[in-house]
Scaffold this motif. Structure first.
Motif, PDB file in Angstrom:
ATOM      1  N   ALA A  15       0.817  -1.222   0.000  1.00 57.31           N
ATOM      2  CA  ALA A  15       0.000   0.000   0.000  1.00 57.31           C
ATOM      3  C   ALA A  15       0.847   1.267   0.000  1.00 57.31           C
ATOM      4  N   GLY A  16       2.185   1.119  -0.040  1.00 54.61           N
ATOM      5  CA  GLY A  16       3.021   2.308  -0.151  1.00 54.61           C
ATOM      6  C   GLY A  16       3.748   2.673   1.131  1.00 54.61           C
ATOM      7  N   PRO A  17       4.096   3.963   1.297  1.00 54.56           N
ATOM      8  CA  PRO A  17       4.881   4.403   2.446  1.00 54.56           C
ATOM      9  C   PRO A  17       4.092   4.327   3.745  1.00 54.56           C
ATOM     10  N   LEU A  18       4.806   4.466   4.853  1.00 54.96           N
ATOM     11  CA  LEU A  18       4.172   4.311   6.156  1.00 54.96           C
ATOM     12  C   LEU A  18       3.014   5.285   6.353  1.00 54.96           C
ATOM     13  N   LYS A  19       3.104   6.447   5.741  1.00 47.03           N
ATOM     14  CA  LYS A  19       2.027   7.428   5.872  1.00 47.03           C
ATOM     15  C   LYS A  19       0.705   6.893   5.324  1.00 47.03           C
ATOM     16  N   ALA A  20       0.758   5.907   4.420  1.00 44.52           N
ATOM     17  CA  ALA A  20      -0.460   5.291   3.896  1.00 44.52           C
ATOM     18  C   ALA A  20      -1.213   4.524   4.969  1.00 44.52           C
ATOM     19  N   ALA A  21      -0.573   4.283   6.118  1.00 41.44           N
ATOM     20  CA  ALA A  21      -1.283   3.664   7.239  1.00 41.44           C
ATOM     21  C   ALA A  21      -2.496   4.487   7.645  1.00 41.44           C
ATOM     22  N   ARG A  22      -2.454   5.804   7.398  1.00 45.36           N
ATOM     23  CA  ARG A  22      -3.615   6.649   7.703  1.00 45.36           C
ATOM     24  C   ARG A  22      -4.825   6.195   6.887  1.00 45.36           C
ATOM     25  N   GLN A  23      -4.607   5.938   5.601  1.00 38.89           N
ATOM     26  CA  GLN A  23      -5.720   5.505   4.747  1.00 38.89           C
ATOM     27  C   GLN A  23      -6.179   4.093   5.129  1.00 38.89           C
ATOM     28  N   LEU A  24      -5.254   3.233   5.523  1.00 35.59           N
ATOM     29  CA  LEU A  24      -5.644   1.894   5.950  1.00 35.59           C
ATOM     30  C   LEU A  24      -6.517   1.963   7.202  1.00 35.59           C
ATOM     31  N   GLU A  25      -6.160   2.831   8.131  1.00 36.57           N
ATOM     32  CA  GLU A  25      -6.959   2.956   9.350  1.00 36.57           C
ATOM     33  C   GLU A  25      -8.317   3.585   9.052  1.00 36.57           C
ATOM     34  N   GLN A  26      -8.354   4.535   8.109  1.00 34.69           N
ATOM     35  CA  GLN A  26      -9.645   5.094   7.697  1.00 34.69           C
ATOM     36  C   GLN A  26     -10.487   4.038   6.987  1.00 34.69           C
ATOM     37  N   LEU A  27      -9.835   3.156   6.235  1.00 37.58           N
ATOM     38  CA  LEU A  27     -10.554   2.064   5.595  1.00 37.58           C
ATOM     39  C   LEU A  27     -11.192   1.157   6.640  1.00 37.58           C
ATOM     40  N   GLY A  28     -10.525   0.997   7.766  1.00 34.97           N
ATOM     41  CA  GLY A  28     -11.118   0.239   8.867  1.00 34.97           C
ATOM     42  C   GLY A  28     -12.416   0.867   9.358  1.00 34.97           C
ATOM     43  N   VAL A  29     -12.447   2.187   9.412  1.00 31.79           N
ATOM     44  CA  VAL A  29     -13.682   2.884   9.794  1.00 31.79           C
ATOM     45  C   VAL A  29     -14.776   2.601   8.763  1.00 31.79           C
ATOM     46  N   LEU A  30     -14.414   2.667   7.479  1.00 27.98           N
ATOM     47  CA  LEU A  30     -15.380   2.384   6.418  1.00 27.98           C
ATOM     48  C   LEU A  30     -15.941   0.971   6.547  1.00 27.98           C
ATOM     49  N   LEU A  31     -15.096   0.005   6.873  1.00 27.72           N
ATOM     50  CA  LEU A  31     -15.574  -1.370   7.037  1.00 27.72           C
ATOM     51  C   LEU A  31     -16.591  -1.471   8.165  1.00 27.72           C
ATOM     52  N   HIS A  32     -16.393  -0.714   9.226  1.00 27.20           N
ATOM     53  CA  HIS A  32     -17.385  -0.693  10.310  1.00 27.20           C
ATOM     54  C   HIS A  32     -18.714  -0.121   9.813  1.00 27.20           C
ATOM     55  N   HIS A  33     -18.654   0.936   8.989  1.00 28.03           N
ATOM     56  CA  HIS A  33     -19.888   1.496   8.437  1.00 28.03           C
ATOM     57  C   HIS A  33     -20.593   0.473   7.542  1.00 28.03           C
ATOM     58  N   ILE A  34     -19.824  -0.236   6.715  1.00 29.62           N
ATOM     59  CA  ILE A  34     -20.411  -1.243   5.828  1.00 29.62           C
ATOM     60  C   ILE A  34     -21.046  -2.364   6.644  1.00 29.62           C
ATOM     61  N   ALA A  35     -20.343  -2.799   7.676  1.00 26.74           N
ATOM     62  CA  ALA A  35     -20.888  -3.866   8.520  1.00 26.74           C
ATOM     63  C   ALA A  35     -22.218  -3.447   9.137  1.00 26.74           C
ATOM     64  N   ARG A  36     -22.279  -2.195   9.574  1.00 24.15           N
ATOM     65  CA  ARG A  36     -23.491  -1.720  10.249  1.00 24.15           C
ATOM     66  C   ARG A  36     -24.641  -1.525   9.259  1.00 24.15           C
ATOM     67  N   HIS A  37     -24.357  -0.881   8.128  1.00 22.66           N
ATOM     68  CA  HIS A  37     -25.445  -0.454   7.256  1.00 22.66           C
ATOM     69  C   HIS A  37     -25.812  -1.486   6.190  1.00 22.66           C
ATOM     70  N   GLU A  38     -24.871  -2.279   5.743  1.00 19.91           N
ATOM     71  CA  GLU A  38     -25.176  -3.286   4.728  1.00 19.91           C
ATOM     72  C   GLU A  38     -25.544  -4.624   5.359  1.00 19.91           C
ATOM     73  N   TYR A  39     -24.887  -4.966   6.458  1.00 16.26           N
ATOM     74  CA  TYR A  39     -25.057  -6.299   7.039  1.00 16.26           C
ATOM     75  C   TYR A  39     -25.769  -6.302   8.387  1.00 16.26           C
ATOM     76  N   GLY A  40     -26.173  -5.132   8.845  1.00  9.80           N
ATOM     77  CA  GLY A  40     -27.057  -5.098   9.997  1.00  9.80           C
ATOM     78  C   GLY A  40     -26.393  -5.085  11.358  1.00  9.80           C
ATOM     79  N   GLY A  41     -25.103  -4.822  11.403  1.00  7.39           N
ATOM     80  CA  GLY A  41     -24.464  -4.729  12.719  1.00  7.39           C
ATOM     81  C   GLY A  41     -22.967  -4.912  12.656  1.00  7.39           C
ATOM     82  N   ASP A  42     -22.256  -4.317  13.623  1.00  3.86           N
ATOM     83  CA  ASP A  42     -20.796  -4.417  13.658  1.00  3.86           C
ATOM     84  C   ASP A  42     -20.316  -5.852  13.810  1.00  3.86           C
ATOM     85  N   ALA A  43     -21.158  -6.715  14.388  1.00  2.66           N
ATOM     86  CA  ALA A  43     -20.734  -8.109  14.571  1.00  2.66           C
ATOM     87  C   ALA A  43     -20.377  -8.754  13.240  1.00  2.66           C
ATOM     88  N   ASP A  44     -20.981  -8.282  12.155  1.00  3.32           N
ATOM     89  CA  ASP A  44     -20.696  -8.866  10.853  1.00  3.32           C
ATOM     90  C   ASP A  44     -19.319  -8.478  10.326  1.00  3.32           C
TER      91      ASP A  44
END
Length: 232
Positions: free
Chosen positions: A181-210
Motif C-alpha cells: 500500500a506504499g509508504p508508512l504514511k499510507a497507514a492513515r488511509q488503511l486505518e480510515q478504511l477500517g472505519v469504512l468497514l465498520h460502516h459497511i458492517a453496520r449499514h449493509e449487514y445489519g451490525g458491527d458483529a458482521d
C-alpha cells in the motif's frame, strides 16, 4: 525466522499458529496475565516458548507489535531499545475506550497521524511495517477462507522496502495475499478504511458483529479492460 510476538492476544495467537506451521521460531509474550496463553503454548509445544515482553522483543528478528492501543506506551517502555534495527509489524487501530468500556475510533488522532507513524516516532531505530489491521481475528486464519474463490489481501505500508519484502513473505506464510500500500504514511488511509468497514458492517449487514466475516481483495480484470472508443 525468529519472531517475537508482543501481546499474544486474539490476533497474535492466530498468526503464531500460522507461523509455527511455516516453521518459524516463536517467543510469545502477553501484556497481562501470561497464564491466558498457556493453552496455546501447550498446543504449539516445541514450536514456541513463553517470554516476557522484553524477552520476545530481544528474541525476534521480526516482532509482531499487536498491542491494545491504550497500552501502547506502556509496552514501548517495557521493550526499551530492544527493537532497534528490527522489523516491527504493527497491527493496531486507534481505538479509544469510554468509562463504560465502549470502543470508538479516535477521529481527532486520525486526522493527522496513524498508529504506525506514532510507533515509528517512539521507536525511531525500528523498521515499522503496518499490516494485519483490516481483518478481525476470527477470520485471520487461512481456514476461514477455505471455500472462498480468492485469498483476502493483507495490505502493508512501510518506509523500508527491505522490511516490506520480509513482511510480504510472512503474510504469505499466514495464508494471505500481500498487497503493498506504499509508504508508512499510507497507514492513515488503511486505518480510515477500517472505519469504512465498520460502516459497511453496520449499514449493509445489519451490525458491527458482521465485521468479523469481512475481508478485502484486489480483483484484476481478466482478460483485461474492455476498451471502447471514448464518447465525448
Amino acid at each position: 525466522m525468529k519472531i517475537g510476538i508482543l501481546n499474544t492476544g486474539n490476533i497474535g495467537s492466530r498468526l503464531a499458529r500460522a507461523w509455527a506451521t511455516a516453521n518459524h521460531q516463536l517467543v510469545l509474550a502477553k501484556d497481562g496475565e501470561d497464564r491466558k496463553i498457556s493453552p496455546l503454548l501447550a498446543e504449539l509445544a516445541d514450536d514456541a516458548r513463553l517470554g516476557t515482553i522484553k524477552q520476545a522483543a530481544d528474541f525476534g528478528e521480526a516482532v509482531l507489535f499487536s498491542v491494545y492501543w491504550p497500552r501502547v506506551d506502556a509496552v514501548i517502555d517495557a521493550v526499551g531499545n530492544a527493537l532497534d534495527g528490527k522489523i516491527v509489524i504493527e497491527t493496531m487501530n486507534p481505538l479509544g475506550v469510554t468509562g463504560d468500556f465502549e470502543h470508538f475510533h479516535d477521529h481527532a488522532f486520525m486526522r493527522d497521524s496513524s498508529t504506525a507513524e506514532y510507533l515509528q516516532k517512539r521507536l525511531p531505530a525500528a523498521r515499522v511495517v503496518k499490516a494485519f489491521s483490516l481483518m478481525a481475528a476470527p477470520v485471520l486464519e487461512a481456514a476461514a477462507w477455505a471455500s472462498s474463490p480468492s485469498r483476502p489481501n493483507v495490505f502493508y505500508a512501510t518506509d523500508d522496502p527491505e522490511a516490506g519484502q520480509v513482511v510480504r513473505k510472512l503474510i504469505d506464510d499466514a495464508g494471505f495475499a500481500p498487497v503493498n500500500a506504499g509508504p508508512l504514511k499510507a497507514a492513515r488511509q488503511l486505518e480510515q478504511l477500517g472505519v469504512l468497514l465498520h460502516h459497511i458492517a453496520r449499514h449493509e449487514y445489519g451490525g458491527d458483529a458482521d465485521l468479523i466475516r469481512m475481508g478485502l481483495s484486489v480483483v484484476l480484470a481478466d482478460p483485461g479492460p474492455i476498451v471502447r472508443e471514448r464518447i465525448v
